[in-house]
Design a protein around this motif. Sequence first.
Motif, PDB file in Angstrom:
ATOM      1  N   MET A 128       0.821  -1.208   0.000  1.00  0.00           N
ATOM      2  CA  MET A 128       0.000   0.000   0.000  1.00  0.00           C
ATOM      3  C   MET A 128       0.856   1.259   0.000  1.00  0.00           C
ATOM      4  N   VAL A 129       2.004   1.192   0.658  1.00  0.00           N
ATOM      5  CA  VAL A 129       2.849   2.375   0.789  1.00  0.00           C
ATOM      6  C   VAL A 129       3.710   2.580  -0.444  1.00  0.00           C
ATOM      7  N   ALA A 130       4.233   1.486  -1.000  1.00  0.00           N
ATOM      8  CA  ALA A 130       5.197   1.603  -2.089  1.00  0.00           C
ATOM      9  C   ALA A 130       4.605   2.210  -3.352  1.00  0.00           C
ATOM     10  N   ALA A 131       3.395   1.797  -3.723  1.00  0.00           N
ATOM     11  CA  ALA A 131       2.822   2.248  -4.998  1.00  0.00           C
ATOM     12  C   ALA A 131       2.647   3.766  -5.066  1.00  0.00           C
ATOM     13  N   PRO A 132       2.029   4.414  -4.060  1.00  0.00           N
ATOM     14  CA  PRO A 132       1.904   5.872  -4.149  1.00  0.00           C
ATOM     15  C   PRO A 132       3.243   6.592  -4.172  1.00  0.00           C
ATOM     16  N   LEU A 133       4.214   6.092  -3.410  1.00  0.00           N
ATOM     17  CA  LEU A 133       5.522   6.745  -3.370  1.00  0.00           C
ATOM     18  C   LEU A 133       6.270   6.572  -4.685  1.00  0.00           C
ATOM     19  N   LEU A 134       6.225   5.364  -5.253  1.00  0.00           N
ATOM     20  CA  LEU A 134       6.898   5.128  -6.522  1.00  0.00           C
ATOM     21  C   LEU A 134       6.262   5.932  -7.650  1.00  0.00           C
ATOM     22  N   GLY A 164     -10.966   9.436   4.706  1.00  0.00           N
ATOM     23  CA  GLY A 164     -12.208   9.528   5.464  1.00  0.00           C
ATOM     24  C   GLY A 164     -12.411   8.340   6.376  1.00  0.00           C
ATOM     25  N   PHE A 165     -12.216   7.138   5.845  1.00  0.00           N
ATOM     26  CA  PHE A 165     -12.382   5.930   6.666  1.00  0.00           C
ATOM     27  C   PHE A 165     -11.403   5.914   7.830  1.00  0.00           C
ATOM     28  N   ALA A 166     -10.142   6.231   7.553  1.00  0.00           N
ATOM     29  CA  ALA A 166      -9.121   6.172   8.599  1.00  0.00           C
ATOM     30  C   ALA A 166      -9.393   7.198   9.697  1.00  0.00           C
ATOM     31  N   LEU A 167      -9.810   8.397   9.330  1.00  0.00           N
ATOM     32  CA  LEU A 167     -10.081   9.439  10.330  1.00  0.00           C
ATOM     33  C   LEU A 167     -11.271   9.050  11.213  1.00  0.00           C
ATOM     34  N   GLU A 171       9.140  -9.082  12.852  1.00  0.00           N
ATOM     35  CA  GLU A 171       9.467  -8.938  14.274  1.00  0.00           C
ATOM     36  C   GLU A 171       8.649  -7.813  14.912  1.00  0.00           C
ATOM     37  N   ILE A 172       8.482  -6.708  14.182  1.00  0.00           N
ATOM     38  CA  ILE A 172       7.665  -5.602  14.696  1.00  0.00           C
ATOM     39  C   ILE A 172       6.215  -6.042  14.852  1.00  0.00           C
ATOM     40  N   ASN A 173       5.728  -6.779  13.850  1.00  0.00           N
ATOM     41  CA  ASN A 173       4.339  -7.246  13.873  1.00  0.00           C
ATOM     42  C   ASN A 173       4.043  -8.105  15.095  1.00  0.00           C
ATOM     43  N   ARG A 174       4.986  -8.941  15.497  1.00  0.00           N
ATOM     44  CA  ARG A 174       4.788  -9.838  16.633  1.00  0.00           C
ATOM     45  C   ARG A 174       4.670  -9.078  17.950  1.00  0.00           C
ATOM     46  N   ARG A 175       5.143  -7.843  17.971  1.00  0.00           N
ATOM     47  CA  ARG A 175       5.113  -7.058  19.205  1.00  0.00           C
ATOM     48  C   ARG A 175       3.913  -6.112  19.278  1.00  0.00           C
ATOM     49  N   LEU A 176       3.103  -6.092  18.228  1.00  0.00           N
ATOM     50  CA  LEU A 176       1.949  -5.205  18.193  1.00  0.00           C
ATOM     51  C   LEU A 176       0.692  -5.955  18.601  1.00  0.00           C
ATOM     52  N   HIS A 177      -0.165  -5.297  19.381  1.00  0.00           N
ATOM     53  CA  HIS A 177      -1.385  -5.939  19.861  1.00  0.00           C
ATOM     54  C   HIS A 177      -2.539  -4.936  19.884  1.00  0.00           C
ATOM     55  N   GLY A 178      -3.741  -5.469  19.603  1.00  0.00           N
ATOM     56  CA  GLY A 178      -4.971  -4.719  19.832  1.00  0.00           C
ATOM     57  C   GLY A 178      -5.019  -3.359  19.162  1.00  0.00           C
ATOM     58  N   ARG A 179      -5.451  -2.371  19.952  1.00  0.00           N
ATOM     59  CA  ARG A 179      -5.708  -1.029  19.439  1.00  0.00           C
ATOM     60  C   ARG A 179      -4.458  -0.346  18.888  1.00  0.00           C
ATOM     61  N   SER A 180      -3.304  -0.606  19.480  1.00  0.00           N
ATOM     62  CA  SER A 180      -2.078   0.039  19.009  1.00  0.00           C
ATOM     63  C   SER A 180      -1.770  -0.387  17.576  1.00  0.00           C
ATOM     64  N   PHE A 181      -2.034  -1.645  17.254  1.00  0.00           N
ATOM     65  CA  PHE A 181      -1.800  -2.136  15.897  1.00  0.00           C
ATOM     66  C   PHE A 181      -2.711  -1.418  14.910  1.00  0.00           C
ATOM     67  N   MET A 182      -4.020  -1.358  15.212  1.00  0.00           N
ATOM     68  CA  MET A 182      -4.957  -0.731  14.297  1.00  0.00           C
ATOM     69  C   MET A 182      -4.713   0.765  14.185  1.00  0.00           C
ATOM     70  N   THR A 183      -4.271   1.404  15.263  1.00  0.00           N
ATOM     71  CA  THR A 183      -3.965   2.835  15.195  1.00  0.00           C
ATOM     72  C   THR A 183      -2.855   3.096  14.188  1.00  0.00           C
ATOM     73  N   TYR A 231      -4.271   2.771  10.662  1.00  0.00           N
ATOM     74  CA  TYR A 231      -5.064   3.924  10.243  1.00  0.00           C
ATOM     75  C   TYR A 231      -4.171   5.124   9.916  1.00  0.00           C
ATOM     76  N   ILE A 232      -3.137   5.335  10.704  1.00  0.00           N
ATOM     77  CA  ILE A 232      -2.199   6.427  10.430  1.00  0.00           C
ATOM     78  C   ILE A 232      -1.515   6.207   9.078  1.00  0.00           C
ATOM     79  N   ALA A 233      -1.129   4.950   8.819  1.00  0.00           N
ATOM     80  CA  ALA A 233      -0.511   4.632   7.527  1.00  0.00           C
ATOM     81  C   ALA A 233      -1.486   4.892   6.378  1.00  0.00           C
ATOM     82  N   LEU A 234      -2.764   4.557   6.582  1.00  0.00           N
ATOM     83  CA  LEU A 234      -3.762   4.804   5.543  1.00  0.00           C
ATOM     84  C   LEU A 234      -3.925   6.297   5.267  1.00  0.00           C
ATOM     85  N   ILE A 235      -3.904   7.106   6.310  1.00  0.00           N
ATOM     86  CA  ILE A 235      -4.008   8.555   6.122  1.00  0.00           C
ATOM     87  C   ILE A 235      -2.821   9.073   5.310  1.00  0.00           C
ATOM     88  N   ALA A 236      -1.633   8.565   5.629  1.00  0.00           N
ATOM     89  CA  ALA A 236      -0.441   8.975   4.886  1.00  0.00           C
ATOM     90  C   ALA A 236      -0.536   8.563   3.423  1.00  0.00           C
TER      91      ALA A 236
END
Length: 218
Positions: free
Chosen positions: A1-7, A80-83, A186-198, A201-206
């Motif tokens: 999702m991130v690479a395509a808009p930046l490229l 809109g969805f992310a906000l 490794e980062i994914n394994r340390r994320l849980h619950g609301r912090s992961f979804m937050t 959503y921030i990535a989607l806004i970007a």
Amino acid sequence: MVAAPLLALCMPMGIATPLCVLISITVAALTLVQDWDKIHVRSCSWLLAWSAIGIPVGLICLLRLNGQLVKGILAVVIIGFALVSLVRPARTEVRREKRRWLAVFGFAAGVLGGAYGINGPPLVVYGAMQRWSAERFRATLQGYFLPAGIIGMIGFWAAGLWTRTVNSYFLISLPLIVLATVGGREINRRLHGRSFMTLIYIALIAIGGVLLMQSLRK
């Protein structure tokens, strides 16, 4: 999702789109070697089935329609969805029997993947409504991206968009792709619950912001 808009900011969409799909295939393959057992198979299968219908539609959009307008609409929907989700977390969960939602999100992902190599946003929306854990979320999306990406690359090859230039850029980026995939797991394994979804959503806004800027470029 991130690479395509930046490229897309630094190269034509006809190169950026197949390049991003090749990258997604590689990341998915590396991920599924270890996490295949965490895939939500039912959802993944239905999403893939509907995406197979949407990918040719997206490819036609890439070749024939005004990309600026489509990017602008997509950007507004994503932001809109992310906000809304950040301010007021969704309480709705998609029930298994409501396959019409799988059809909507799967078809939309196919269209966006075929047009811009950005299958992710509709899948993120669906995953958020399902309230998947971080590990299941990642594994299911990668379980989708591998076959969907292969279907997409067949379409790009048929349309003459899978070129030597795309392959050259892919080979240059391959070492960093492998490194980022391992680190991301490794980062994914340390994320849980609301912090992961937050973070999602921030990535989607970007991503939406980048798409919006692209849509306004002349």
